[in-house]
Motif scaffolding. Structure first.
Motif, mmCIF file in Angstrom:
data_model
loop_
_atom_site.group_PDB
_atom_site.id
_atom_site.type_symbol
_atom_site.label_atom_id
_atom_site.label_comp_id
_atom_site.label_asym_id
_atom_site.label_seq_id
_atom_site.Cartn_x
_atom_site.Cartn_y
_atom_site.Cartn_z
ATOM 1 N N TRP A 1 42.348 111.708 37.909
ATOM 2 C CA TRP A 1 41.723 110.402 38.110
ATOM 3 C C TRP A 1 41.147 110.334 39.512
ATOM 4 N N SER A 2 40.220 109.414 39.701
ATOM 5 C CA SER A 2 39.620 109.181 41.012
ATOM 6 C C SER A 2 39.534 107.676 41.240
ATOM 7 N N HIS A 3 39.458 107.296 42.510
ATOM 8 C CA HIS A 3 39.403 105.866 42.829
ATOM 9 C C HIS A 3 38.633 105.666 44.124
ATOM 10 N N TRP A 4 37.782 104.641 44.133
ATOM 11 C CA TRP A 4 37.050 104.249 45.342
ATOM 12 C C TRP A 4 36.816 102.753 45.280
ATOM 13 N N ASP A 5 36.993 102.063 46.402
ATOM 14 C CA ASP A 5 36.651 100.644 46.435
ATOM 15 C C ASP A 5 35.948 100.306 47.741
ATOM 16 N N SER A 6 35.187 99.212 47.700
ATOM 17 C CA SER A 6 34.317 98.859 48.819
ATOM 18 C C SER A 6 35.071 98.288 50.003
ATOM 19 N N LEU B 1 29.645 105.531 35.079
ATOM 20 C CA LEU B 1 30.799 104.998 35.790
ATOM 21 C C LEU B 1 31.023 103.553 35.369
ATOM 22 N N SER B 2 32.275 103.126 35.315
ATOM 23 C CA SER B 2 32.602 101.720 35.087
ATOM 24 C C SER B 2 33.156 101.134 36.369
ATOM 25 N N VAL B 3 32.586 100.015 36.775
ATOM 26 C CA VAL B 3 32.876 99.410 38.069
ATOM 27 C C VAL B 3 33.379 97.987 37.860
ATOM 28 N N ALA B 4 34.506 97.641 38.490
ATOM 29 C CA ALA B 4 34.976 96.257 38.504
ATOM 30 C C ALA B 4 34.290 95.549 39.665
ATOM 31 N N VAL B 5 33.340 94.679 39.351
ATOM 32 C CA VAL B 5 32.488 94.028 40.342
ATOM 33 C C VAL B 5 32.908 92.569 40.472
ATOM 34 N N THR B 6 33.328 92.158 41.677
ATOM 35 C CA THR B 6 33.742 90.779 41.924
ATOM 36 C C THR B 6 32.678 90.052 42.735
ATOM 37 N N LEU B 7 32.166 88.956 42.200
ATOM 38 C CA LEU B 7 31.132 88.184 42.869
ATOM 39 C C LEU B 7 31.712 87.328 43.981
ATOM 40 N N GLU B 8 30.892 87.018 44.971
ATOM 41 C CA GLU B 8 31.274 86.031 45.969
ATOM 42 C C GLU B 8 31.499 84.683 45.280
ATOM 43 N N LYS B 9 32.342 83.835 45.875
ATOM 44 C CA LYS B 9 32.566 82.509 45.307
ATOM 45 C C LYS B 9 31.251 81.736 45.292
ATOM 46 N N GLY B 10 30.942 81.164 44.147
ATOM 47 C CA GLY B 10 29.709 80.406 43.995
ATOM 48 C C GLY B 10 28.514 81.231 43.578
ATOM 49 N N ALA B 11 28.613 82.556 43.643
ATOM 50 C CA ALA B 11 27.494 83.423 43.257
ATOM 51 C C ALA B 11 27.445 83.555 41.741
ATOM 52 N N THR B 12 26.285 83.862 41.227
ATOM 53 C CA THR B 12 26.109 84.060 39.786
ATOM 54 C C THR B 12 25.519 85.436 39.527
ATOM 55 N N TRP B 13 25.822 85.974 38.372
ATOM 56 C CA TRP B 13 25.301 87.272 37.984
ATOM 57 C C TRP B 13 23.812 87.143 37.690
ATOM 58 N N PRO B 14 22.952 87.975 38.311
ATOM 59 C CA PRO B 14 21.508 87.845 38.104
ATOM 60 C C PRO B 14 21.103 88.161 36.674
ATOM 61 N N GLU B 15 20.015 87.526 36.233
ATOM 62 C CA GLU B 15 19.513 87.766 34.881
ATOM 63 C C GLU B 15 19.032 89.204 34.720
ATOM 64 N N THR B 16 18.365 89.730 35.750
ATOM 65 C CA THR B 16 17.883 91.113 35.712
ATOM 66 C C THR B 16 18.195 91.792 37.026
ATOM 67 N N THR C 1 25.461 89.386 46.795
ATOM 68 C CA THR C 1 26.199 88.504 45.898
ATOM 69 C C THR C 1 27.619 88.987 45.632
ATOM 70 N N LEU C 2 27.992 90.167 46.158
ATOM 71 C CA LEU C 2 29.280 90.775 45.813
ATOM 72 C C LEU C 2 30.312 90.595 46.910
ATOM 73 N N GLU C 3 31.519 90.310 46.496
ATOM 74 C CA GLU C 3 32.658 90.278 47.412
ATOM 75 C C GLU C 3 33.255 91.663 47.562
ATOM 76 N N GLN C 4 33.416 92.359 46.445
ATOM 77 C CA GLN C 4 33.933 93.729 46.470
ATOM 78 C C GLN C 4 33.658 94.393 45.127
ATOM 79 N N TRP C 5 33.787 95.710 45.093
ATOM 80 C CA TRP C 5 33.702 96.438 43.833
ATOM 81 C C TRP C 5 34.639 97.637 43.902
ATOM 82 N N GLU C 6 35.093 98.049 42.738
ATOM 83 C CA GLU C 6 36.116 99.095 42.650
ATOM 84 C C GLU C 6 35.820 99.977 41.449
#
Length: 401
Positions: A243-248, A344-359, A330-335
């Motif tokens: 396994w491997s692991h990296w986070d921002s 790759l599959s990434v757990a992406v956490t948005l900043e508070k109040g941010a929204t996921w962009p349409e594109t 828009t991101l707080e962190q990703w892992e």
């Protein structure tokens, strides 16, 4: 409050009673952003679970199969009132075959329980990627996946060599463990990745490995692009990582290697020669402690801190750096915990109040919010609707069209 009752059955008087709880724990469902059901069934073993699935069409409410509840997409439920079948008590280790290195287990065994049971037998899950310790094996196999399985990437779907299932149509299916599948249809993937829409995974057989020595290799303070380059180089050298692991947050790449001690020492010698003082190496005990920590804090859980702002996103490996750079503001962190040869599959956490962009500049292969704020209904393909009509004609199971 709880009481013991029986699932509807034509031979109810002779059936073993199944525990029914009329007042489910609202905190459990609230922590996972799931609706509180009308009641819960708690089968003690796979045979009872099978009976609850086979009689789902006769139930007052649609039945939802649920283990630890960490991976379910709430959008797949629709708006019906539900009752839940909890699988955690179906947690028997049915057989451990030391000669073939396989383990046959009921669906409610958790990833952590399986680690501990195998450790007592001198076996291990070294060849699998990181998974949440509280997740059940049935839940991990049944969860929706945005991309196909890849070989030699630690995917639990790759390691499942036998499966036992049932459906409300009482259509039992067994995919037997055998050296060669010479004939017969392979219906495993109606249930693996099926989210319990067509029936229940009752038992599964997984390939495991003998316990081996390990090395935990770390590269500190590196950017994602450099981490990806290191992983590509290890693959080029045929150093297969467990396994491997990296986070921002800490910008640290961790890579787990297992094998005979002599082979590991040759790996370490080459790594130190090629990367000089940039890589640090620790032994088996440190590796297992770190795995336990990462799996206990796995980011792809509905109950994880920040889950309401987290998306589990799959990108092609060649596009992930560009995609994350475009989203940076828009991101707080990703892992990153799921590393494949092509995506790759990434757990992406948005900043508070941010929204996921349409594109975005690089469209992902798949996006799964851990906790959906909007309950938009999932779109089911026509083939799934047809199979659902065959295996669950009364729509007794809550998931699906």
């Amino acid at each position: 409050m709880s009481n013991t009752s029986s699932a509807p059955s034509s031979s109810e008087s002779s059936e073993e009673a199944i525990e029914c709880r009329e007042s489910p724990d609202a905190c459990f469902y609230g922590a996972r952003g799931l609706p509180v059901p009308a009641r819960e069934w708690w089968p003690d073993h796979a045979e009872q679970l099978g009976r609850l699935v086979e009689t789902a069409g006769d139930a007052e409410w649609a039945r939802l199969l649920l283990g630890s509840g960490e991976h379910l997409r709430a959008t797949s439920l629709g708006e019906r009132r539900i009752e839940v079948v909890r699988t955690e008590q179906c947690n028997t280790i049915r057989a451990i075959d030391l000669e073939s290195a396989t383990v046959r287990i009921e669906c409610g065994v958790t990833w952590g329980q399986l680690h501990e049971a195998l450790d007592d037998e001198g076996l291990a899950l070294h060849n699998y990627r990181l998974y949440p310790r509280e997740a059940t094996i049935g839940g991990l196999l049944a969860r929706w996946q945005p991309a196909e399985r890849q070989f030699r990437t630690g995917d639990i779907r790759e390691g499942c060599v036998a499966l036992s299932t049932t459906s409300p149509a009482r259509d039992a299916y067994d995919y037997l463990a055998a050296p060669r599948k010479a004939s017969g249809p392979d219906f495993r993937h109606l249930y693996i990745g099926g989210e319990g829409a067509l029936g229940a995974i009752l038992e599964a057989t997984l390939v495991v490995s003998p316990t081996q020595s390990g090395r935990l290799c770390r590269w500190e303070d590196i950017e994602l692009e450099e981490a990806l380059a290191i992983r590509r180089q290890l693959e080029h050298w045929d150093m297969s990582s467990a396994w491997s692991h990296w986070d921002s947050n800490n910008r640290q790449l961790q890579v787990a290697l297992h094998g005979p001690s002599s082979l590991l020492e040759s790996y370490v010698t080459r790594l130190r020669r090629e990367y000089d003082g940039d890589v640090s190496v620790e032994g088996t005990d440190a590796l297992m402690r770190e795995r336990r920590r990462l799996e206990s804090e796995h980011p792809a859980r509905r109950s994880a801190p920040g889950a309401a702002r987290t998306q589990h996103v799959t990108w092609r490996r060649s596009e992930v750096v560009e995609a994350l750079d475009a989203l940076d503001e828009t991101l707080e962190q990703w892992e990153i915990v799921d590393w494949g040869s092509h995506h790759l599959s990434v757990a992406v956490t948005l900043e508070k109040g941010a929204t996921w962009p349409e594109t975005t500049s690089s469209q992902p292969m798949g996006t799964r919010p851990l906790r959906e704020e909007r309950r938009e209904a999932a779109i089911w393909p026509e083939w799934m609707q047809r199979v659902k009509a065959e295996l669950d004609p009364e729509k007794g199971l809550a998931v699906g069209p």
